[in-house]
Design a protein around this motif. Structure first.
Motif, PDB file in Angstrom:
ATOM      1  N   ALA A  91      -0.462 -46.149  33.362  1.00 41.03           N
ATOM      2  CA  ALA A  91      -0.952 -46.466  32.262  1.00 41.03           C
ATOM      3  C   ALA A  91      -2.110 -45.386  31.855  1.00 41.03           C
ATOM      4  O   ALA A  91      -3.097 -45.492  32.571  1.00 41.03           O
ATOM      5  N   ILE A  92      -1.693 -44.427  31.032  1.00 38.36           N
ATOM      6  CA  ILE A  92      -2.752 -43.410  30.620  1.00 38.36           C
ATOM      7  C   ILE A  92      -2.815 -43.465  28.998  1.00 38.36           C
ATOM      8  O   ILE A  92      -2.159 -43.451  28.369  1.00 38.36           O
ATOM      9  N   ALA A  93      -4.261 -43.241  28.771  1.00 34.01           N
ATOM     10  CA  ALA A  93      -4.549 -43.440  27.343  1.00 34.01           C
ATOM     11  C   ALA A  93      -4.780 -41.769  27.127  1.00 34.01           C
ATOM     12  O   ALA A  93      -5.442 -41.042  27.632  1.00 34.01           O
ATOM     13  N   PHE A  94      -4.394 -41.676  25.707  1.00 32.38           N
ATOM     14  CA  PHE A  94      -4.316 -40.487  25.205  1.00 32.38           C
ATOM     15  C   PHE A  94      -5.270 -40.637  23.917  1.00 32.38           C
ATOM     16  O   PHE A  94      -5.011 -41.518  22.883  1.00 32.38           O
ATOM     17  N   ILE A  95      -6.288 -39.714  23.869  1.00 27.50           N
ATOM     18  CA  ILE A  95      -7.047 -39.696  22.320  1.00 27.50           C
ATOM     19  C   ILE A  95      -7.173 -38.340  21.985  1.00 27.50           C
ATOM     20  O   ILE A  95      -7.282 -37.265  22.499  1.00 27.50           O
ATOM     21  N   GLY A  96      -6.864 -38.178  20.588  1.00 33.17           N
ATOM     22  CA  GLY A  96      -6.795 -36.843  20.070  1.00 33.17           C
ATOM     23  C   GLY A  96      -6.602 -37.058  18.510  1.00 33.17           C
ATOM     24  O   GLY A  96      -6.716 -37.954  17.858  1.00 33.17           O
ATOM     25  N   LEU A  97      -6.080 -35.891  17.646  1.00 33.66           N
ATOM     26  CA  LEU A  97      -5.846 -35.763  16.529  1.00 33.66           C
ATOM     27  C   LEU A  97      -4.305 -35.831  16.196  1.00 33.66           C
ATOM     28  O   LEU A  97      -3.633 -35.142  16.911  1.00 33.66           O
ATOM     29  N   GLY A  98      -3.909 -36.662  15.120  1.00 39.51           N
ATOM     30  CA  GLY A  98      -2.369 -36.450  14.971  1.00 39.51           C
ATOM     31  C   GLY A  98      -1.705 -37.130  15.837  1.00 39.51           C
ATOM     32  O   GLY A  98      -0.446 -36.706  15.996  1.00 39.51           O
ATOM     33  N   LEU A  99      -1.800 -37.910  16.739  1.00 41.68           N
ATOM     34  CA  LEU A  99      -1.196 -38.661  17.756  1.00 41.68           C
ATOM     35  C   LEU A  99      -0.145 -39.464  17.495  1.00 41.68           C
ATOM     36  O   LEU A  99       0.975 -39.624  17.934  1.00 41.68           O
ATOM     37  N   SER A 100      -0.390 -40.095  16.202  1.00 43.44           N
ATOM     38  CA  SER A 100       0.819 -40.843  15.744  1.00 43.44           C
ATOM     39  C   SER A 100       2.053 -40.160  15.344  1.00 43.44           C
ATOM     40  O   SER A 100       3.223 -40.861  16.101  1.00 43.44           O
ATOM     41  N   ALA A 101       2.011 -39.265  14.988  1.00 41.35           N
ATOM     42  CA  ALA A 101       3.263 -38.379  14.927  1.00 41.35           C
ATOM     43  C   ALA A 101       3.694 -37.816  16.040  1.00 41.35           C
ATOM     44  O   ALA A 101       4.924 -37.201  16.222  1.00 41.35           O
ATOM     45  N   ARG A 102       2.880 -37.679  17.215  1.00 39.52           N
ATOM     46  CA  ARG A 102       3.369 -37.060  18.357  1.00 39.52           C
ATOM     47  C   ARG A 102       3.625 -37.970  19.742  1.00 39.52           C
ATOM     48  O   ARG A 102       4.297 -37.514  20.640  1.00 39.52           O
ATOM     49  N   LYS A 103       3.401 -39.125  19.434  1.00 44.50           N
ATOM     50  CA  LYS A 103       3.438 -40.120  20.180  1.00 44.50           C
ATOM     51  C   LYS A 103       4.832 -40.063  21.060  1.00 44.50           C
ATOM     52  O   LYS A 103       5.037 -39.986  22.375  1.00 44.50           O
ATOM     53  N   ASP A 104       5.666 -40.091  20.212  1.00 50.18           N
ATOM     54  CA  ASP A 104       7.266 -40.301  21.002  1.00 50.18           C
ATOM     55  C   ASP A 104       7.680 -39.038  21.822  1.00 50.18           C
ATOM     56  O   ASP A 104       8.180 -38.852  22.788  1.00 50.18           O
ATOM     57  N   ALA A 105       7.261 -37.856  21.264  1.00 50.01           N
ATOM     58  CA  ALA A 105       7.393 -36.536  21.769  1.00 50.01           C
ATOM     59  C   ALA A 105       6.923 -36.501  23.230  1.00 50.01           C
ATOM     60  O   ALA A 105       7.375 -36.131  24.412  1.00 50.01           O
ATOM     61  N   ILE A 106       5.426 -36.819  23.303  1.00 52.84           N
ATOM     62  CA  ILE A 106       4.856 -36.949  24.466  1.00 52.84           C
ATOM     63  C   ILE A 106       5.156 -37.782  25.345  1.00 52.84           C
ATOM     64  O   ILE A 106       5.457 -37.564  26.727  1.00 52.84           O
ATOM     65  N   CYS A 107       5.600 -39.115  25.111  1.00 53.59           N
ATOM     66  CA  CYS A 107       6.070 -39.849  25.962  1.00 53.59           C
ATOM     67  C   CYS A 107       7.698 -39.606  26.468  1.00 53.59           C
ATOM     68  O   CYS A 107       7.668 -39.853  27.679  1.00 53.59           O
ATOM     69  N   LYS A 108       8.343 -39.083  25.847  1.00 52.25           N
ATOM     70  CA  LYS A 108       9.555 -38.446  26.219  1.00 52.25           C
ATOM     71  C   LYS A 108       9.197 -37.383  27.305  1.00 52.25           C
ATOM     72  O   LYS A 108      10.081 -37.545  28.234  1.00 52.25           O
ATOM     73  N   VAL A 109       8.387 -36.389  27.312  1.00 53.28           N
ATOM     74  CA  VAL A 109       8.101 -35.418  28.120  1.00 53.28           C
ATOM     75  C   VAL A 109       7.953 -36.130  29.413  1.00 53.28           C
ATOM     76  O   VAL A 109       8.282 -35.701  30.474  1.00 53.28           O
ATOM     77  N   LEU A 110       6.973 -36.844  29.293  1.00 54.14           N
ATOM     78  CA  LEU A 110       6.590 -37.678  30.452  1.00 54.14           C
ATOM     79  C   LEU A 110       7.675 -38.588  31.145  1.00 54.14           C
ATOM     80  O   LEU A 110       7.663 -38.453  32.470  1.00 54.14           O
ATOM     81  N   ASP A 111       8.271 -39.508  30.359  1.00 54.11           N
ATOM     82  CA  ASP A 111       9.286 -40.025  31.135  1.00 54.11           C
ATOM     83  C   ASP A 111      10.399 -39.069  31.815  1.00 54.11           C
ATOM     84  O   ASP A 111      10.893 -39.467  32.746  1.00 54.11           O
TER      85      ASP A 111
END
Length: 312
Positions: free
Chosen positions: A281-301
């Motif tokens: 469980a890793i928390a991310f904080i930044g700008l514009g993350l709502s639009a990038r969440k799926d892409a970030i999760c896919k890279v890590l998955d």
């Protein structure tokens, strides 16, 4: 009793709490200091660390950023009205809209009547400074504008020439602020705690903000039940995620041996010694993350699944 109010602010991961601990652990000669602490996440460690240093701590966590400024001021007002503390510190979270906090502090009648504004210390991370200036400029320079003293922390992460460049950029945005460099928050205490010169107003109540409202930080938590077999490779993914507006990530990565605590920011990743258990469980904080969440999760998955498939 007159109360001195010092604000300690700065972007995520700069070392605000470490610096504040250093300030409150020394003998102030003023009784027990009080601290108002804000956390962006629902749970944080800052308040416990400060209590262990001997401070009386008021903490609030979570909730929309738009309401944080009011919560800060309410906490400070209550401590000022109590008359129990000669010095009150306000430590803002790293995602706070400092302009909103400054406006509300300046406008509060109780604080204006019973408190004296001491120096505001803005803590910066020398190693992440260039990334912060690139991706979070409105937030960074807003923090610098309110400073009476800028504490450039983590100087071990950069060269001497980089420190000169940092100093020059700070001067462009706040020519009047004192600038000091330190490691692990070990600022000279009197540089922050000494009274301002007579007839000098604290910067935090002097800045004309106009209609300045920077973009709001967003957060999400990445979770997975898949074990990590190569945390070096996973760490590389964390530092090279799509886009560049991640200000901080922190949490637990479940590996084949145990759950490791990971703590990072632009260009930096540390495997923290904080004990962790459970799934990733890793928390991310930044700008514009709502639009990038799926892409970030896919890279890590994809990284975790690839490690599981090839037996690493």
């Amino acid at each position: 009793m007159s109360v001195t109010l010092n604000v300690v602010t700065g972007i995520l991961g700069a070392g605000k709490t470490t610096t504040l601990r250093h300030l409150v652990e020394g003998k102030l000669g003023e009784g027990t200091p009080a601290v108002v602490v804000g956390e962006f996440a629902e749970q944080g460690f800052d308040a416990d660390m400060l209590r262990a240093s001997g401070a009386y701590v008021v903490q609030f966590s979570g909730g929309p950023l738009s309401g944080q400024a009011d919560a800060y001021v309410s906490g400070v007002r209550a401590l000022v009205e109590s008359g129990n503390h000669a010095r009150v510190f306000l430590e803002t979270s790293g995602v706070t809209h400092i302009s909103a906090v400054a406006k509300r502090l300046a406008a509060d009648p109780v604080i204006a009547r019973d408190a004296v504004f001491g120096r505001t210390a803005t803590v910066l991370d020398a190693g992440a400074f260039l990334q912060h200036a690139k991706h979070f400029a409105p937030q960074l320079w807003g923090q610098v504008r309110v400073a009476d003293i800028v504490v450039v922390n983590k100087t071990d992460k950069v060269q001497e020439a980089d420190l000169a460049e940092i100093r020059d950029q700070i001067r462009q945005h706040n020519p009047a602020a004192a600038i000091t460099f330190c490691y692990m928050g070990q600022v000279r205490r009197q540089d922050v705690l000494a009274p301002l010169p007579e007839d000098t107003r604290a910067a935090i109540v002097s800045v004309d903000w106009g209609d300045d409202v920077p973009a709001e930080f967003e957060a999400f938590v990445y979770t997975s039940d898949v074990r990590c077999f190569d945390r070096v490779a996973f760490g590389h993914r964390l530092l090279n995620l799509p886009g560049g507006a991640i200000a901080r990530f922190k949490g637990g990565l479940r590996c084949y041996d145990k759950t490791h605590c990971v703590n990072g920011m632009p260009g930096q990743l540390d495997w923290d010694s904080t004990p962790m258990t459970g799934a990733t469980a890793i928390a991310f904080i930044g700008l514009g993350l709502s639009a990038r969440k799926d892409a970030i999760c896919k890279v890590l998955d994809d990284e975790l699944l690839a490690q599981a498939d090839d037996g690493r």
